[in-house]
Design a protein around this motif. Structure first.
Motif, PDB file in Angstrom:
ATOM      1  N   ASP A 149      -3.632  -5.612   4.630  1.00 48.33           N
ATOM      2  CA  ASP A 149      -2.369  -6.330   4.523  1.00 48.33           C
ATOM      3  C   ASP A 149      -1.428  -5.920   5.651  1.00 48.33           C
ATOM      4  N   ALA A 150      -0.798  -6.911   6.275  1.00 48.43           N
ATOM      5  CA  ALA A 150       0.260  -6.648   7.240  1.00 48.43           C
ATOM      6  C   ALA A 150       1.556  -6.383   6.479  1.00 48.43           C
ATOM      7  N   SER A 151       2.424  -5.548   7.051  1.00 48.32           N
ATOM      8  CA  SER A 151       3.702  -5.261   6.400  1.00 48.32           C
ATOM      9  C   SER A 151       4.700  -4.760   7.432  1.00 48.32           C
ATOM     10  N   TYR A 152       5.967  -4.780   7.050  1.00 43.49           N
ATOM     11  CA  TYR A 152       7.040  -4.282   7.915  1.00 43.49           C
ATOM     12  C   TYR A 152       6.865  -2.793   8.210  1.00 43.49           C
ATOM     13  N   ALA A 153       6.307  -2.058   7.255  1.00 47.38           N
ATOM     14  CA  ALA A 153       6.085  -0.612   7.437  1.00 47.38           C
ATOM     15  C   ALA A 153       4.867  -0.311   8.287  1.00 47.38           C
ATOM     16  N   GLY A 154       4.033  -1.303   8.570  1.00 43.15           N
ATOM     17  CA  GLY A 154       2.819  -1.080   9.340  1.00 43.15           C
ATOM     18  C   GLY A 154       1.614  -0.939   8.441  1.00 43.15           C
ATOM     19  N   ILE A 155       0.447  -0.812   9.056  1.00 41.37           N
ATOM     20  CA  ILE A 155      -0.794  -0.631   8.303  1.00 41.37           C
ATOM     21  C   ILE A 155      -0.818   0.778   7.731  1.00 41.37           C
ATOM     22  N   VAL A 156      -0.897   0.880   6.408  1.00 43.30           N
ATOM     23  CA  VAL A 156      -0.863   2.185   5.763  1.00 43.30           C
ATOM     24  C   VAL A 156      -2.196   2.906   5.896  1.00 43.30           C
ATOM     25  N   LYS A 157      -3.285   2.229   5.611  1.00 43.98           N
ATOM     26  CA  LYS A 157      -4.596   2.871   5.642  1.00 43.98           C
ATOM     27  C   LYS A 157      -5.678   1.801   5.853  1.00 43.98           C
ATOM     28  N   PRO A 158      -6.630   2.048   6.748  1.00 44.40           N
ATOM     29  CA  PRO A 158      -7.726   1.083   6.898  1.00 44.40           C
ATOM     30  C   PRO A 158      -8.604   1.074   5.657  1.00 44.40           C
ATOM     31  N   LYS A 159      -9.143  -0.082   5.313  1.00 42.26           N
ATOM     32  CA  LYS A 159     -10.009  -0.185   4.154  1.00 42.26           C
ATOM     33  C   LYS A 159     -11.290   0.616   4.335  1.00 42.26           C
ATOM     34  N   ARG A 160     -11.813   0.580   5.534  1.00 41.18           N
ATOM     35  CA  ARG A 160     -13.067   1.299   5.823  1.00 41.18           C
ATOM     36  C   ARG A 160     -12.834   2.128   7.072  1.00 41.18           C
ATOM     37  N   ALA A 161     -12.531   3.404   6.859  1.00 40.86           N
ATOM     38  CA  ALA A 161     -12.215   4.300   7.965  1.00 40.86           C
ATOM     39  C   ALA A 161     -13.430   4.586   8.823  1.00 40.86           C
ATOM     40  N   LEU A 162     -13.184   4.971  10.043  1.00 42.10           N
ATOM     41  CA  LEU A 162     -14.253   5.332  10.969  1.00 42.10           C
ATOM     42  C   LEU A 162     -15.049   6.499  10.395  1.00 42.10           C
TER      43      LEU A 162
END
Length: 446
Positions: free
Chosen positions: A347-360
Motif C-alpha cells: 500500500d502507498a501512503s503519506y508516511a511511505g512504505i512501512v514494510k515490504p511484503k516479501r523482504a529480500l
C-alpha cells in the motif's frame, strides 16, 4: 470356619486401635478453615510482591520502528530511533560554472523520545551531517488528550504538506519547490490535536518567524514581532473502508509583520540540486529588507488507494520589501504534483512504505515503487530589476523528476532518480542553464 476368615478376625482389634489414633490426630473443621485462610493470605502476599516487582521491572523491545525501554505500567518510556541518508549527486551537461559531483551524508539523525507519566513527551533530534550539523527538532509536548496537545521548542511550522512528511518518508532526495516558499523549523509554541475520530487535525502556533525555505534563528527578534502559523487537514473517510478512505485535504498558512528591520538576504530559493537560482539584492548598492506584513497560504491534498498515491500543493507568499526609497508587496508562488505506484503490491501512503511484503532473503526481493513529480516556482515580476537582478536571478523555475525506489528490507531504501530544472531569466545571455541531475540514495531508517 475357614483359615482365611480366622486370620481376618485377628486383624479387627488392630484396625480399631489404628482408627482411634487417626481420629484423635485428625484436625477439626475449624482448624482446616483456619489453615485455608492462612494459605490464602500467603498467596495474596506473594501476588502483591509479584505485582510490586513487575511495576519496578522495565521491559526492553526492538522493532523496525526503533528500540524501546518502558516501565511495566507504560507510564514511562524511552525510544531510540535513527536515520542515515548517504547520497550521490551527479550533474549532467553542466558547462560554466561546473557544479561539483560527489557523495555526501545528507542526514545523520539519531532521535531520542521520552514519555513521562504518559502525558509529557520530549523529542530531541540532532543532525550530525558534516556540512549542516544542527539540532533539527527539540521540543516538549503536554498530551492531555488526543484532541489537545501543547508543544514548545523548535519544530516544523504547520504549513507545507511535503515539509511535514518525515525525512525518511519523502519520495525524492530533495523536497519540491513549494518548500522554498514556506518556512521550515522555527522556535515557538503550538497547540493542536485530532478531532472527530481523527478525521480532522488542527495546529496553530506562534513563532519567531522563519524566512522562506529556512529555519528560524534562536536569537531574539530585533523587531520584537512574531508570526502566527496554522493548519487544518481533513480526512473525511479515514474510518470508512472504501474508495475514498485515503483522501485528505486542507490548508496551511501564516501571517506576521517584519516591519522595519527584517533582512531578506536569507531568502535564497534553491533548485533540487541545492543551487540558488533567486535571491534579493544585497551589497554596496543596498540590501533589500522586509518592510511590513508577510502572509502565506497553502491549499493541499493527497489521495492514496492501494498501491497508488498522489498529492499536490500550492503556496503563495506575499512579502512587503523595501530598498532605499522604494517599497513593494511581492507575491511569489509555487506548486507541485507528485505521484507514485508500488509495483510489488504494498500500500502507498503519506508516511511511505512501512514494510515490504516479501523482504529480500525471505523468498522475495523487497518492495519497488516508481515516482514522478512536476512543479514550478514563480517570482513576482515586480521584483525585477529594483529588488533582484534579472541577470543573476531567474524569475521562474520548472522542475520535473522521475525515479525508482527499492526497499529490500523494512529499514533500508535504495533510490535512483533524475531531476531537470529549467529557468526563465537568470543569466546575462537570457535563461539560466538547465540543471540536469542524477540522484542516488542509500537510506537506513528505524
Amino acid at each position: 470356619m475357614s483359615s482365611q476368615l480366622i486370620k481376618s478376625l485377628w486383624l479387627l482389634p488392630l484396625l480399631a486401635v489404628a482408627g482411634t489414633a487417626v481420629a484423635e490426630d485428625a484436625p477439626t473443621v475449624d482448624q482446616l478453615d483456619q489453615r485455608i485462610r492462612v494459605l490464602e493470605r500467603q498467596l495474596e502476599l506473594q501476588q502483591e510482591d509479584a505485582d510490586t516487582n513487575a511495576r519496578k521491572t522495565a521491559t526492553v523491545s526492538a522493532s523496525d520502528k526503533g528500540f524501546t525501554i518502558q516501565s511495566a505500567d507504560n507510564a514511562f518510556q524511552f525510544r531510540f530511533r535513527g536515520l542515515m541518508q548517504a547520497d550521490g549527486r551527479w550533474f549532467l551537461d553542466d558547462k560554466a560554472p561546473r557544479t561539483n559531483d560527489g557523495f555526501l551524508l545528507r542526514r545523520v539523525e539519531p532521535t531520542f523520545e521520552l514519555t513521562f507519566s504518559r502525558i509529557l513527551f520530549l523529542r530531541i533530534q540532532p543532525n550530525f551531517a558534516p556540512d549542516s550539523a544542527t539540532v533539527s527538532d527539540v521540543y516538549g509536548e503536554l498530551r492531555l488528550d488526543p484532541a489537545f496537545y501543547l508543544r514548545a521548542g523548535k519544530f516544523k511550522e504547520p504549513i507545507v504538506l511535503e515539509n511535514l512528511q518525515a525525512s525518511a518518508g519523502i519520495k525524492f532526495n530533495e523536497r519540491g519547490l513549494p518548500n522554498e516558499i514556506g518556512p521550515n523549523r522555527d522556535y515557538g509554541v503550538q497547540v493542536g490535536g485530532d478531532l472527530l475520530g481523527s478525521t480532522l487535525s488542527y495546529a496553530i502556533g506562534v513563532f519567531n518567524g522563519a524566512p522562506d525555505g529556512r529555519d528560524g534563528k534562536q536569537q531574539p527578534d530585533t523587531d520584537n514581532r512574531k508570526e502566527v502559523a496554522g493548519r487544518l487537514f481533513v480526512e473525511p473517510f479515514k474510518n470508512d473502508p472504501g474508495l475514498l478512505q485515503g483522501l485528505g485535504f486542507g490548508v496551511g498558512g501564516s501571517c506576521g509583520d517584519k516591519n522595519g528591520s527584517g533582512d531578506s538576504s536569507q531568502v535564497k530559493y534553491r533548485t533540487p540540486g541545492q543551487n540558488t537560482f533567486f535571491s534579493y539584492l544585497a551589497g554596496s548598492g543596498g540590501t533589500v529588507a522586509y518592510d511590513g506584513a508577510e502572509t502565506r497560504i497553502s491549499p493541499q491534498a493527497y489521495f492514496y488507494r492501494n498501491r497508488y498515491g498522489l498529492f499536490g500543493e500550492y503556496i503563495v507568499s506575499r512579502q512587503k520589501v523595501s530598498l532605499a526609497s522604494d517599497s513593494a508587496t511581492l507575491s511569489n508562488k509555487a506548486w507541485q504534483v507528485l505521484g507514485n505506484v508500488v509495483l510489488t503490491g504494498e500500500d502507498a501512503s503519506y508516511a511511505g512504505i512501512v514494510k515490504p511484503k516479501r523482504a529480500l532473503g525471505k523468498d522475495g526481493y523487497g518492495a519497488v515503487e516508481l515516482i514522478a513529480r512536476y512543479g514550478e516556482l514563480e517570482i513576482d515580476k515586480d521584483a525585477f530589476p529594483i529588488y533582484a537582478s534579472p541577470t543573476a536571478s531567474a524569475n521562474k523555475a520548472r522542475n520535473w523528476a522521475a525515479g525508482i525506489n527499492w526497499y529490500p528490507l523494512a529499514n533500508l531504501k535504495i533510490g535512483l532518480d533524475y531531476s531537470q530544472t529549467g529557468f526563465d531569466g537568470g543569466a546575462a545571455s537570457g535563461d539560466r542553464e538547465d540543471e540536469k541531475l542524477l540522484f542516488t540514495r542509500f537510506q537506513v531508517a528505524f
